[in-house]
Design an enzyme around this catalytic site. Structure first.
Site, short mmCIF file in Angstrom:
data_model
loop_
_atom_site.label_atom_id
_atom_site.label_comp_id
_atom_site.label_asym_id
_atom_site.label_seq_id
_atom_site.Cartn_x
_atom_site.Cartn_y
_atom_site.Cartn_z
N ASP A 34 1.38 3.75 -7.95
CA ASP A 34 1.22 4.63 -6.78
C ASP A 34 1.90 4.02 -5.56
OD1 ASP A 34 -0.63 2.64 -6.30
OD2 ASP A 34 -2.36 3.98 -6.04
N SER A 35 2.51 2.83 -5.76
CA SER A 35 3.41 2.28 -4.74
C SER A 35 4.53 3.27 -4.45
CB SER A 35 4.00 0.95 -5.21
OG SER A 35 4.54 1.08 -6.52
N ASP A 73 -0.37 4.80 -12.98
CA ASP A 73 -1.46 4.56 -12.03
C ASP A 73 -2.30 5.81 -11.83
OD1 ASP A 73 -2.15 2.20 -10.77
OD2 ASP A 73 -0.46 2.27 -9.36
N LYS A 101 -3.92 2.90 -15.25
CA LYS A 101 -4.43 1.78 -14.47
C LYS A 101 -5.38 2.29 -13.38
CE LYS A 101 -1.71 -0.74 -11.55
NZ LYS A 101 -2.37 -0.49 -10.25
N GLU A 103 -8.02 0.91 -10.09
CA GLU A 103 -8.30 -0.20 -9.17
C GLU A 103 -9.80 -0.33 -8.95
OE1 GLU A 103 -6.22 0.26 -5.45
OE2 GLU A 103 -4.26 0.43 -6.42
N GLU A 170 -3.69 -8.92 -7.87
CA GLU A 170 -2.73 -8.81 -6.75
C GLU A 170 -3.19 -9.63 -5.55
OE1 GLU A 170 -1.47 -4.82 -5.93
OE2 GLU A 170 -0.49 -5.38 -4.05
O1 KIV Z 1 1.36 0.66 -7.46
C1 KIV Z 1 1.90 -0.39 -7.84
O2 KIV Z 1 3.10 -0.55 -7.85
C2 KIV Z 1 1.02 -1.45 -8.31
C3 KIV Z 1 1.63 -2.80 -8.53
C4 KIV Z 1 1.81 -3.47 -7.22
C5 KIV Z 1 0.85 -3.63 -9.48
O3 KIV Z 1 -0.15 -1.25 -8.48
#
Ligand code: KIV
Length: 253
Positions: A34-35, A73, A101, A103, A170
């Site tokens: 989600d970056s 994500d 993934k 969080e 992280e």
């Molecule tokens: O969203 C992302 O790119 C991430 C990485 C920084 C692990 O969660």
């Protein structure tokens, strides 16, 4: 790879062309992070990203990369309830992901169990979890005090017990990353967690030096050293494999 002591290299990917290049280089895993809210969409954090955004980019990456383990994500609030998590994880798996993934720590225990029971492999994410940036008061290193460190180790063990098969750490101190990596049997990959984890992940824009704003301390511009994207990615992987990246200068105490 964890059992053999071989370091895992992974990177974020958002489109078919880069994903294909990373796949050809033999990248062990890719993350549609989600970056993308920051590096593609230009937002100041990841909160505006939607499940549709991640599903779209997961489809793009999957078309370019057929070999890699593809993680997608779950964006902010897309797993706030178990039912939501199931429906949204289905969208990402149907878009081509092999794993999703999430969080957070032990509050996710039954959500993770439910996903795993429904055949969705799950990756956990602890430390500086960017979806909680407003709780942390900024993008700050986590786990520096004793209480926080102990809590994070406990959360990591709970995540493994719930069924996560991979964990991202992280921006935490090296020492804590080592304690967590040693305490778990599943592979642990780090970003800003030193070279003590079982592998690394970087945001591709940071690894290629094209992120706008300040380069994060934990990253390195591999393109600057090579002048060629394929060579930059190979250098990243070989430096991770040799334990040369990240160095002390990329790590936190
Ligand atoms: O969203 C992302 O790119 C991430 C990485 C920084 C692990 O969660």
């Amino acid at each position: 790879m964890k059992d053999a002591g071989d370091k895992i290299s992974s990177i974020t990917a958002y489109d078919a062309s880069f994903a294909h290049l990373f796949d050809e280089a033999g990248m062990h895993a890719m993350l549609v992070g989600d970056s993308l809210g920051m590096v593609l969409q230009g937002h100041s954090d990841t909160l505006p990203v939607t499940i549709e955004d991640i599903a779209y980019h997961t489809q793009c990456v999957r078309r370019g990369a057929t070999k890699t383990l593809l993680i997608a994500d779950m964006p902010f609030m897309s797993y706030a309830s178990e039912q939501q998590a199931y429906m949204n994880a289905a969208k990402l798996m149907q878009a081509g992901a092999n794993m999703v993934k999430v969080e957070g720590g032990d509050w996710l225990f039954s959500t993770i169990q439910g996903l795993v029971e429904r055949s969705v492999p799950v990756c956990g994410h602890l430390g500086l979890t960017p979806q909680s940036v407003n709780v942390f008061g900024g993008f700050k290193v986590q786990g520096r005090d004793d209480k926080q460190a102990k809590e994070m180790i406990a959360h990591a063990k709970q995540l493994e017990l719930a069924g996560v098969q991979l964990l991202v750490l992280e921006c935490i101190p090296n020492e804590l990353a080592k304690a967590i990596t040693d305490a778990l049997t599943i592979p642990v990959i780090g970003i800003g967690a030193g070279n003590v984890t079982d592998g690394q992940i970087l945001v591709m824009h940071d690894a290629l030096g094209v992120s706008f704003g300040k380069m994060p301390k934990f990253s390195r511009n591999f393109l600057a050293q090579t002048g060629d994207i394929s060579k930059a990615i190979q250098l990243y992987m070989s430096e991770v494999s040799a334990g040369n990246f990240p160095g002390d200068e990329h790590s936190f105490k």
